[in-house]
Motif scaffolding. Structure first.
Motif, short mmCIF file in Angstrom:
data_model
loop_
_atom_site.label_atom_id
_atom_site.label_comp_id
_atom_site.label_asym_id
_atom_site.label_seq_id
_atom_site.Cartn_x
_atom_site.Cartn_y
_atom_site.Cartn_z
N VAL A 1 0.85 -1.20 0.00
CA VAL A 1 0.00 0.00 0.00
C VAL A 1 0.88 1.25 0.00
O VAL A 1 0.63 2.20 -0.75
N MET A 2 1.91 1.27 0.83
CA MET A 2 2.78 2.44 0.91
C MET A 2 3.53 2.65 -0.41
O MET A 2 3.66 3.79 -0.88
N ARG A 3 4.00 1.60 -0.99
CA ARG A 3 4.71 1.73 -2.27
C ARG A 3 3.76 2.25 -3.35
O ARG A 3 4.11 3.13 -4.13
N ARG A 4 2.53 1.73 -3.38
CA ARG A 4 1.54 2.21 -4.36
C ARG A 4 1.15 3.65 -4.06
O ARG A 4 0.99 4.47 -4.97
N ALA A 5 1.01 3.98 -2.78
CA ALA A 5 0.60 5.34 -2.39
C ALA A 5 1.61 6.38 -2.86
O ALA A 5 1.23 7.47 -3.29
N MET A 6 2.88 6.05 -2.80
CA MET A 6 3.89 7.01 -3.18
C MET A 6 3.92 7.24 -4.70
O MET A 6 4.38 8.27 -5.17
N HIS A 7 3.40 6.29 -5.45
CA HIS A 7 3.36 6.45 -6.91
C HIS A 7 2.08 7.13 -7.38
O HIS A 7 2.12 7.99 -8.26
N ASP A 8 0.94 6.74 -6.81
CA ASP A 8 -0.33 7.30 -7.29
C ASP A 8 -1.37 7.24 -6.17
O ASP A 8 -2.09 6.26 -6.03
N TRP A 9 -1.43 8.29 -5.40
CA TRP A 9 -2.33 8.37 -4.25
C TRP A 9 -3.78 8.12 -4.66
O TRP A 9 -4.53 7.42 -3.99
N HIS A 10 -4.19 8.69 -5.77
CA HIS A 10 -5.59 8.64 -6.18
C HIS A 10 -6.02 7.27 -6.71
O HIS A 10 -7.21 7.02 -6.83
N ALA A 11 -5.06 6.39 -6.99
CA ALA A 11 -5.40 5.05 -7.45
C ALA A 11 -5.73 4.12 -6.29
O ALA A 11 -6.19 2.99 -6.51
N LEU A 12 -5.52 4.58 -5.06
CA LEU A 12 -5.77 3.74 -3.88
C LEU A 12 -7.24 3.77 -3.49
O LEU A 12 -7.93 4.77 -3.71
N SER A 13 -7.68 2.70 -2.87
CA SER A 13 -9.02 2.70 -2.26
C SER A 13 -8.98 3.61 -1.04
O SER A 13 -7.90 3.98 -0.55
N LYS A 14 -10.12 3.98 -0.52
CA LYS A 14 -10.18 4.83 0.69
C LYS A 14 -9.48 4.13 1.87
O LYS A 14 -8.77 4.77 2.64
N SER A 15 -9.67 2.84 1.98
CA SER A 15 -9.03 2.08 3.05
C SER A 15 -7.51 2.11 2.91
O SER A 15 -6.78 2.30 3.89
N GLU A 16 -7.02 1.97 1.69
CA GLU A 16 -5.57 2.02 1.46
C GLU A 16 -5.04 3.44 1.71
O GLU A 16 -3.96 3.61 2.28
N GLN A 17 -5.82 4.44 1.32
CA GLN A 17 -5.40 5.82 1.59
C GLN A 17 -5.29 6.06 3.10
O GLN A 17 -4.36 6.72 3.56
N LEU A 18 -6.23 5.51 3.85
CA LEU A 18 -6.17 5.67 5.30
C LEU A 18 -4.92 5.00 5.88
O LEU A 18 -4.25 5.57 6.74
N THR A 19 -4.59 3.82 5.40
CA THR A 19 -3.38 3.12 5.86
C THR A 19 -2.15 3.98 5.58
O THR A 19 -1.30 4.17 6.46
N ALA A 20 -2.05 4.49 4.36
CA ALA A 20 -0.91 5.32 3.99
C ALA A 20 -0.92 6.63 4.79
O ALA A 20 0.13 7.12 5.22
N HIS A 21 -2.10 7.19 4.98
CA HIS A 21 -2.23 8.44 5.73
C HIS A 21 -1.70 8.28 7.16
O HIS A 21 -0.97 9.14 7.66
N VAL A 22 -2.05 7.19 7.80
CA VAL A 22 -1.58 6.96 9.18
C VAL A 22 -0.05 6.88 9.21
O VAL A 22 0.60 7.50 10.06
N PHE A 23 0.53 6.14 8.28
CA PHE A 23 2.00 6.04 8.23
C PHE A 23 2.63 7.41 8.02
O PHE A 23 3.53 7.81 8.76
#
Length: 182
Positions: free
Chosen positions: A64-86
């Protein structure tokens, strides 16, 4: 020798004793400050390692973190929350480091390394998207400090996504999340 002379000698000896005591106390305070600074540096480094390693030990969070750093908007809301917490933990810890550096409790190079680590996340495509959404959550001094660095592209560290292990394999780029969550 008369009593006046004895009294004068006593005063000189007493003044010297006070001076020696003050010099000794100053040396002790300086030594204690040095020990406190070294301990603060150790604590910051230990926390730095914890903030980085604990969430990324889980393979799903790692992806999730690796995907988040490449394209935040491609993540699901749940994945965005995981990345947001980190990322929030990362910047919040940087805030503590910044506060400690401002009162000289930690070495400047420890602070600078932490700042560069945080910016390495924020300067990615996904990190910039997250920062534009979440930066208001942090104290003004942190926002302004990081923004000043972001406004100086020549002074920025490279994005963490340039490191091979932060890059995505083709099969990792997609998501199984329903499109309604995006």
């Amino acid at each position: 020798m008369d009593w006046n002379a004895v009294g004068a000698v006593g005063e000189v000896v007493g003044a010297l004793a006070v001076l020696v005591t003050l010099l000794y106390l100053a040396a002790q305070v300086r030594q204690a400050r040095g020990a406190a600074s070294r301990e603060a540096n150790r604590a910051i480094i230990n926390d730095f390692q914890r903030v980085w390693t604990e969430p990324l030990q889980d393979e799903a969070t790692n992806l999730v973190m690796r995907r988040a750093m490449h394209d935040w908007h491609a993540l699901s809301k749940s994945e965005q929350l995981t990345a947001h917490v980190f990322l929030t933990n990362l910047v919040t810890h940087f805030n503590s480091t910044m506060s400690m550096e401002s009162v000289s409790e930690i070495a400047g190079n420890t602070y600078e390394a932490w700042e560069d680590a945080v910016l390495g996340f924020i300067v990615t495509d996904g990190g910039r998207a997250w920062w534009s959404i979440a930066s208001y959550l942090f104290v003004k001094e942190v926002r302004e400090r990081l923004q000043r660095r972001l406004d100086q592209p020549d002074a920025l560290p490279p994005p963490i996504t340039e490191m091979p292990f932060w890059q995505l394999d083709l099969h990792e780029q997609g998501t199984d999340a329903p499109s309604a969550e995006h």
